[in-house]
Design a protein around this motif. Sequence first.
Motif, PDB file in Angstrom:
ATOM      1  N   GLU A 162       0.840  -1.198   0.000  1.00  0.00           N
ATOM      2  CA  GLU A 162       0.000   0.000   0.000  1.00  0.00           C
ATOM      3  C   GLU A 162       0.872   1.243   0.000  1.00  0.00           C
ATOM      4  OE1 GLU A 162      -2.738   1.632  -0.887  1.00  0.00           O
ATOM      5  OE2 GLU A 162      -3.952   0.270   0.308  1.00  0.00           O
TER       6      GLU A 162
ATOM      7  N   ILE B 245       0.649   5.022   1.636  1.00  0.00           N
ATOM      8  CA  ILE B 245      -0.081   5.854   2.584  1.00  0.00           C
ATOM      9  C   ILE B 245       0.341   7.309   2.373  1.00  0.00           C
ATOM     10  CG2 ILE B 245       1.580   5.471   4.452  1.00  0.00           C
ATOM     11  CD1 ILE B 245      -0.868   5.545   6.392  1.00  0.00           C
TER      12      ILE B 245
ATOM     13  N   ALA C  57      -3.132   6.603  14.344  1.00  0.00           N
ATOM     14  CA  ALA C  57      -3.986   5.423  14.155  1.00  0.00           C
ATOM     15  C   ALA C  57      -3.838   4.857  12.744  1.00  0.00           C
ATOM     16  CB  ALA C  57      -5.443   5.784  14.434  1.00  0.00           C
ATOM     17  N   ASP C  58      -3.738   5.734  11.745  1.00  0.00           N
ATOM     18  CA  ASP C  58      -3.609   5.280  10.354  1.00  0.00           C
ATOM     19  C   ASP C  58      -2.348   4.439  10.152  1.00  0.00           C
ATOM     20  OD1 ASP C  58      -5.925   6.613   9.565  1.00  0.00           O
ATOM     21  OD2 ASP C  58      -4.827   8.390   8.846  1.00  0.00           O
ATOM     22  N   ILE C  59      -1.217   4.925  10.626  1.00  0.00           N
ATOM     23  CA  ILE C  59       0.046   4.217  10.389  1.00  0.00           C
ATOM     24  C   ILE C  59       0.103   2.929  11.209  1.00  0.00           C
ATOM     25  CG2 ILE C  59       1.488   5.447  12.085  1.00  0.00           C
ATOM     26  CD1 ILE C  59       2.516   4.401   8.506  1.00  0.00           C
ATOM     27  N   ARG C  60      -0.466   2.951  12.394  1.00  0.00           N
ATOM     28  CA  ARG C  60      -0.501   1.743  13.208  1.00  0.00           C
ATOM     29  C   ARG C  60      -1.371   0.669  12.557  1.00  0.00           C
ATOM     30  NH1 ARG C  60      -2.091   3.587  19.063  1.00  0.00           N
ATOM     31  NH2 ARG C  60      -1.626   1.422  19.583  1.00  0.00           N
ATOM     32  N   ARG C  61      -2.546   1.071  12.042  1.00  0.00           N
ATOM     33  CA  ARG C  61      -3.454   0.141  11.374  1.00  0.00           C
ATOM     34  C   ARG C  61      -2.808  -0.411  10.100  1.00  0.00           C
ATOM     35  NH1 ARG C  61      -7.573   2.810  11.952  1.00  0.00           N
ATOM     36  NH2 ARG C  61      -7.298   4.281  10.252  1.00  0.00           N
ATOM     37  N   MET C  62      -2.155   0.460   9.323  1.00  0.00           N
ATOM     38  CA  MET C  62      -1.509   0.034   8.085  1.00  0.00           C
ATOM     39  C   MET C  62      -0.444  -1.021   8.377  1.00  0.00           C
ATOM     40  SD  MET C  62      -1.224   0.409   4.759  1.00  0.00           S
ATOM     41  CE  MET C  62      -2.042   1.956   4.477  1.00  0.00           C
TER      42      MET C  62
ATOM     43  N   PHE D 146      -0.542  11.576   7.851  1.00  0.00           N
ATOM     44  CA  PHE D 146      -1.417  10.516   8.318  1.00  0.00           C
ATOM     45  C   PHE D 146      -1.449  10.569   9.831  1.00  0.00           C
ATOM     46  CE2 PHE D 146       2.677   8.741   6.913  1.00  0.00           C
ATOM     47  CZ  PHE D 146       3.248   8.462   8.146  1.00  0.00           C
ATOM     48  N   SER D 147      -2.470   9.967  10.392  1.00  0.00           N
ATOM     49  CA  SER D 147      -2.604   9.969  11.850  1.00  0.00           C
ATOM     50  C   SER D 147      -1.828   8.806  12.451  1.00  0.00           C
ATOM     51  CB  SER D 147      -4.077   9.864  12.245  1.00  0.00           C
ATOM     52  OG  SER D 147      -4.565   8.564  11.959  1.00  0.00           O
TER      53      SER D 147
ATOM     54  N   LYS E  67       0.879  11.183   3.335  1.00  0.00           N
ATOM     55  CA  LYS E  67       1.149  12.096   4.452  1.00  0.00           C
ATOM     56  C   LYS E  67       0.324  13.360   4.239  1.00  0.00           C
ATOM     57  CE  LYS E  67       6.054  10.831   4.587  1.00  0.00           C
ATOM     58  NZ  LYS E  67       7.395  11.378   4.410  1.00  0.00           N
TER      59      LYS E  67
END
Length: 132
Positions: free
Chosen positions: A100, A102, A109-114, A106-107, A104
């Motif tokens: 993927e 991602i 939460a976004d980077i942790r989920r990714m 990004f939050s 920038k």
Amino acid sequence: MGRILLAEDDEAVRSFVKRALELDGHTVVATEDGDEALDVLTRTGGQYDLLLSDIKMPVMDGIALAMDAARAYPHLPIVLMTGFADQRERTNGLDMIVYEVITKPFSLADIRRMARNAIAGVAPVEQRRYAC
């Protein structure tokens, strides 16, 4: 928890992402550019669960890093990060090697989920939508 190799030339972003991923218990090795990250990958025999790289970096950019890493370690999930639309467009055609991209900013939460999804092998949202 996973072992993550991070390649990011911006010190503030590198620190933010490293801390975010460590909150989930991941071990994160942070490098400043693609060349350094490729050296780490080579020295460790690709013993990482995820390669997370900025696209636009000096020395070796994230796309060149992704291509070299995918060739040597085809089962290593790769996530690219960018804040530039033109850099995101450069990833067209890399679907087979990049999990993927991602965007920038990004939050946390976004980077942790990714990272969690990439390590677990969960298909990105776009791929799940067309799989039906």
